[in-house]
Design an enzyme around this catalytic site. Structure first.
Site, PDB file in Angstrom:
ATOM      1  N   SER A 217       0.839  -1.204   0.000  1.00  0.00           N
ATOM      2  CA  SER A 217       0.000   0.000   0.000  1.00  0.00           C
ATOM      3  C   SER A 217       0.873   1.253   0.000  1.00  0.00           C
ATOM      4  O   SER A 217       0.381   2.348  -0.264  1.00  0.00           O
ATOM      5  CB  SER A 217      -0.938   0.008   1.213  1.00  0.00           C
ATOM      6  OG  SER A 217      -0.213  -0.243   2.405  1.00  0.00           O
TER       7      SER A 217
ATOM      8  N   ASP B 268       5.587  -7.036   2.311  1.00  0.00           N
ATOM      9  CA  ASP B 268       4.728  -7.474   1.203  1.00  0.00           C
ATOM     10  C   ASP B 268       5.550  -7.767  -0.045  1.00  0.00           C
ATOM     11  O   ASP B 268       6.447  -6.990  -0.401  1.00  0.00           O
ATOM     12  CB  ASP B 268       3.754  -6.343   0.833  1.00  0.00           C
ATOM     13  CG  ASP B 268       2.344  -6.624   1.295  1.00  0.00           C
ATOM     14  OD1 ASP B 268       2.028  -7.775   1.649  1.00  0.00           O
ATOM     15  OD2 ASP B 268       1.542  -5.667   1.300  1.00  0.00           O
TER      16      ASP B 268
ATOM     17  N   LYS C 180       4.697 -11.412   2.980  1.00  0.00           N
ATOM     18  CA  LYS C 180       3.267 -11.646   2.745  1.00  0.00           C
ATOM     19  C   LYS C 180       3.032 -11.684   1.247  1.00  0.00           C
ATOM     20  O   LYS C 180       3.598 -10.891   0.512  1.00  0.00           O
ATOM     21  CB  LYS C 180       2.423 -10.539   3.379  1.00  0.00           C
ATOM     22  CG  LYS C 180       0.920 -10.660   3.055  1.00  0.00           C
ATOM     23  CD  LYS C 180       0.056  -9.807   3.945  1.00  0.00           C
ATOM     24  CE  LYS C 180      -0.074  -8.375   3.545  1.00  0.00           C
ATOM     25  NZ  LYS C 180      -0.626  -8.135   2.187  1.00  0.00           N
TER      26      LYS C 180
ATOM     27  N   GLU D  65      -0.211 -12.307  -1.785  1.00  0.00           N
ATOM     28  CA  GLU D  65      -1.653 -12.378  -2.027  1.00  0.00           C
ATOM     29  C   GLU D  65      -1.998 -13.629  -2.832  1.00  0.00           C
ATOM     30  O   GLU D  65      -1.206 -14.073  -3.665  1.00  0.00           O
ATOM     31  CB  GLU D  65      -2.114 -11.139  -2.796  1.00  0.00           C
ATOM     32  CG  GLU D  65      -1.949  -9.848  -2.009  1.00  0.00           C
ATOM     33  CD  GLU D  65      -2.499  -8.621  -2.733  1.00  0.00           C
ATOM     34  OE1 GLU D  65      -3.166  -8.773  -3.785  1.00  0.00           O
ATOM     35  OE2 GLU D  65      -2.265  -7.510  -2.233  1.00  0.00           O
TER      36      GLU D  65
ATOM     37  N   GLU E 253      -9.053  -9.721   3.942  1.00  0.00           N
ATOM     38  CA  GLU E 253      -9.429  -8.322   3.682  1.00  0.00           C
ATOM     39  C   GLU E 253     -10.798  -8.224   3.019  1.00  0.00           C
ATOM     40  O   GLU E 253     -11.112  -8.973   2.091  1.00  0.00           O
ATOM     41  CB  GLU E 253      -8.364  -7.673   2.775  1.00  0.00           C
ATOM     42  CG  GLU E 253      -8.710  -6.228   2.408  1.00  0.00           C
ATOM     43  CD  GLU E 253      -7.563  -5.443   1.792  1.00  0.00           C
ATOM     44  OE1 GLU E 253      -6.452  -5.999   1.663  1.00  0.00           O
ATOM     45  OE2 GLU E 253      -7.792  -4.264   1.452  1.00  0.00           O
TER      46      GLU E 253
HETATM   47  O1  KIV Z   1      -0.486  -3.398   1.629  1.00  0.00           O
HETATM   48  C1  KIV Z   1      -1.077  -3.344   2.712  1.00  0.00           C
HETATM   49  O2  KIV Z   1      -1.023  -2.352   3.443  1.00  0.00           O
HETATM   50  C2  KIV Z   1      -1.852  -4.507   3.112  1.00  0.00           C
HETATM   51  C3  KIV Z   1      -2.781  -4.326   4.260  1.00  0.00           C
HETATM   52  C4  KIV Z   1      -3.915  -3.509   3.815  1.00  0.00           C
HETATM   53  C5  KIV Z   1      -3.177  -5.605   4.858  1.00  0.00           C
HETATM   54  O3  KIV Z   1      -1.771  -5.518   2.509  1.00  0.00           O
END
Ligand code: KIV
Length: 290
Positions: free
Chosen positions: A67, A105, A135, A137, A204
């Site tokens: 994000s 991420d 993380k 997706e 989410e």
């Molecule tokens: O990228 C991000 O901030 C996220 C959160 C919204 C969980 O994946």
């Protein structure tokens, strides 16, 4: 060369006051036992060293979310975010924290091609940032990759339900699971990612009953964002909950109004500079005794 070594001579980052006490993937996973999480997991996003320092004492997990594409770089979605951006911000967050588990991420296009591509990208992120988990997706389709990574020393956080990197397939950021087919798919996705070895899963933008069913059915902790109070923990984008943006999704609660405070501070500074009221002698270097 690695970017995460702390240079206390030149950096404002503070070294760990309690070495060796950082949360680990197994300690976070163990917060859910026999399907119950006694103490809900607290997670927030962080992209910079200073924000990490401020949030770290209060959080179990700091997520360097992709994000940052929208929040820091003003991009239209997370799709253009690069591995270089995630490495630079991930290293800064690791430097600014000592307690929370730092998860970074994986950006779009760096892990979906094959398990080998994912391993190369994730291991680079871990080497260059010092983070303890990544993380990614995706649901059933990503399960073989999660299995491949976790068997090779990479702790993985899953992310199912609304998956923002798939915005061009989904057609927007609306809540997911509004019909039976979508609902069954999200449940299967969460189960597959947990079975593949993810130590926790972000869910989410799903309806409350789906979040509740996943949290009951899946043995690993479920961290919700826009997924109701039924989850084992919660995460928000920090800038949203601090009130730095005028528009936020419905599921965000604002715990501060920093946009107004920053605007007021900038206006006061501008007024004083224009009136030559800043700096005063207090902020001015002068010879001693002068
Ligand atoms: O990228 C991000 O901030 C996220 C959160 C919204 C969980 O994946």
């Amino acid at each position: 060369m690695s970017t995460f070594t702390i240079d206390t001579a030149t950096s404002r980052a503070t070294p760990s006051p309690v070495p060796g006490k950082r949360m680990t993937a197994p300690s976070l996973r163990a917060r859910k036992t026999d399907g119950r999480t006694e103490q809900p997991i607290v997670a927030l996003t962080a992209y910079t060293m200073r924000m990490a320092q401020l949030l770290d004492p209060h959080c179990d997990m700091l997520l360097v979310g992709d994000s940052l594409g929208q929040v820091i770089y003003g991009l239209p979605s997370t799709v253009p975010v690069t591995l270089e951006m995630m490495c630079a911000h991930g290293a800064a967050v690791v430097r600014g924290s000592w307690h929370a588990l730092v998860t970074v991420d994986m950006p779009f296009g760096t892990y979906e091609g094959s398990a080998e591509q994912a391993f190369a990208s994730c291991s680079r992120v871990m080497k260059e940032t010092g983070c303890a988990a990544v993380k990614l997706e995706g649901g059933e389709a990503m399960a073989p990759t999660v299995d491949f990574l976790t068997r090779r020393g990479i702790p993985v956080v899953g992310h199912v339900g609304l998956t923002p990197q798939a915005v061009n397939i989904l057609g927007g950021y609306g809540a997911r699971g509004k019909n039976d087919a979508e609902r069954e798919k999200i449940l299967r996705d969460a189960g597959a990612i947990a079975d593949a070895g993810a130590f926790c899963i972000v869910v989410e933008g799903v309806l409350e009953d789906i979040a509740s069913e996943i949290t009951t059915a899946v043995p690993v902790p479920i961290i919700g964002i826009g997924a109701s109070a039924q989850c084992d923990g919660q995460i928000l984008v920090t800038e949203d909950m601090l009130g730095l943006f005028e528009r936020t999704p419905r599921f965000v609660k604002r715990y501060a109004d920093l946009a107004s405070e920053i605007g007021e501070a900038a206006a006061a500074y501008a007024e004083e500079v224009r009136a030559r009221a800043f700096p005063t002698p207090e902020q001015t270097y002068r010879p001693k005794g002068g």
